[in-house]
Design an enzyme around this catalytic site. Structure first.
Site, PDB file in Angstrom:
ATOM      1  N   GLN A 168      -9.036  -7.975   0.914  1.00 48.62           N
ATOM      2  CA  GLN A 168      -8.903  -6.991   2.008  1.00 48.62           C
ATOM      3  C   GLN A 168      -9.160  -5.584   1.465  1.00 48.62           C
ATOM      4  OE1 GLN A 168      -8.662  -6.914   5.224  1.00 48.62           O
ATOM      5  NE2 GLN A 168      -8.412  -9.095   5.631  1.00 48.62           N
ATOM      6  N   SER A 169     -10.202  -5.430   0.674  1.00 49.19           N
ATOM      7  CA  SER A 169     -10.443  -4.144   0.012  1.00 49.19           C
ATOM      8  C   SER A 169     -10.959  -3.074   0.965  1.00 49.19           C
ATOM      9  CB  SER A 169     -11.457  -4.352  -1.117  1.00 49.19           C
ATOM     10  OG  SER A 169     -11.872  -3.105  -1.630  1.00 49.19           O
ATOM     11  N   ASN A 170     -10.185  -1.977   1.066  1.00 53.52           N
ATOM     12  CA  ASN A 170     -10.668  -0.805   1.811  1.00 53.52           C
ATOM     13  C   ASN A 170     -11.853  -0.196   1.078  1.00 53.52           C
ATOM     14  OD1 ASN A 170      -8.474  -0.685   3.791  1.00 53.52           O
ATOM     15  ND2 ASN A 170      -7.195  -0.143   2.046  1.00 53.52           N
TER      16      ASN A 170
END
Ligand SMILES: *Cc1c(COP(=O)(O)O)cnc(C)c1O
Length: 343
Positions: free
Chosen positions: A82-84
């Site tokens: 879930q990398s921004n």
């Protein structure tokens, strides 16, 4: 500090707001011993460009500037499922007409799902070219180098951005933020006593430390660890701050004690929810209508709340919270932040 000699793209054509949070400050004080607590301000870096932006937007202004100056046509970077950072990097690449590939590190075993919502959904919507998933603890730099070889073999020109965009170039984004804040403190007459910032891959915290010292802003900064306790986190930030100062070439030596971080709020593990995070996310949403995220800003704010309750700040202290963004991952944890599942 002169940032103008570095290639830079401008993804946010305005300073992000510096604003007070009176309803949250009152609710926080009511939960502190004696009913008194600090006065909280927000720096709204959740409103940065490449919407919904966040701290990675500032780093990418300089990283993409360098990538374009080098004639790259494919950006390679890495992050968690879930990398921004991956999502904002892809957004910047799309804006610049470049291709983009990711190495996704499955830090929590089994956590990667190709059909997950939040940032992962946006990777696909924005047309990510390729994703390689590797187990937690893998040699990520080697995996990205291999991906770059593949791009070259296909006749492309890769540019590798490290995790979180945290190298000396990326850290310049938070020197720029320090300078923006200095001007806002003056314009708005804000007398800030302390800054609370998230501390992960270290570019934000380290860049801010270099920017404050280099611009003679004498406000202490405290980092809240999102994945490490101080013994492991502070050396990383210290190294980043010095690398940023060295790149600027202004003869600045970072004192080791300028780097302060707090642990304990990120447990049980990076990205795994805890009860204090849920309280922080709900409290900000319901007092200020400000949305925090479960992986970063919820835990960072839990740190600020925890420090306030244990008397870390003086009662009248003006504390600035740097809101680093992260909105999309909120959608991947809806039941958790609504309290529908126990954490
Ligand atoms: C990446 C990230 C952080 C941590 O910043 P670093 O520069 O990696 O230390 C904090 N908040 C959000 C929302 C992030 O995406």
């Amino acid at each position: 500090m002169d940032l103008s000699r570095f290639p830079r793209r401008n993804y946010t054509p305005f300073p992000t707001p510096l604003e007070r949070a009176p309803r949250f400050s009152a609710a926080l004080a009511a939960s502190c011993p004696g009913g008194v607590g600090p006065d909280i301000w927000f720096k709204r870096d959740d409103m940065l460009g490449l919407f919904p932006g966040g701290n990675k937007t500032r780093k990418l202004e300089f990283l993409m500037g360098e990538a374009l100056a080098q004639g790259a046509d494919t950006i390679i970077t890495c992050g968690a499922p879930q990398s921004n950072h991956c999502r904002i990097t892809l957004s910047a690449a799309v804006r610049e007409g470049l291709k983009c590939r990711f190495v996704i590190e499955e830090r929590v075993p089994g956590s990667y799902s190709q059909t997950a919502s939040g940032n992962n959904f946006m990777f696909h919507l924005m047309g990510i070219e390729a994703i390689t998933v590797v187990p937690g603890g893998s040699d990520i730099a080697a995996a990205m180098a291999q991906m770059a070889d593949q791009v070259r073999a296909e006749g492309g020109k890769p540019y590798i951005i490290p995790g979180g965009g945290s190298n000396a170039i990326g850290g310049l984004g938070y020197v720029a933020c320090a300078q923006e804040l200095q001007q806002q403190f003056f314009d708005q007459g804000a007398q800030i006593d302390r800054v609370v910032v998230g501390s992960g891959s270290s570019g934000t915290h380290g860049g801010l430390v270099a920017g404050f010292l280099g611009n003679h802003i004498k406000i202490p900064i405290v980092g809240i660890g999102v994945s490490r306790d101080p013994a492991d986190q502070e050396p990383l930030v210290f190294k980043e701050a010095q690398a940023v100062a060295d790149l600027l070439d202004v003869g600045l030596t970072i004192p080791r004690d300028a780097v302060v971080s707090v642990g304990g709020y990120w447990q049980p593990k990076y990205s795994i929810p805890n009860a204090a995070m849920v309280e922080a996310v709900q409290m900000l949403a319901r007092t200020e209508g400000i949305l925090l995220d479960p992986v970063y800003t919820g835990k960072i704010m839990a740190g600020l709340i925890g420090l306030a309750r244990e008397g870390y700040f003086k009662p009248s202290e003006q504390v600035l919270f740097l809101h680093t963004g992260g909105l999309p991952s909120l959608h991947a944890y809806e039941d958790v932040v609504l309290g529908r599942v126990e954490v």
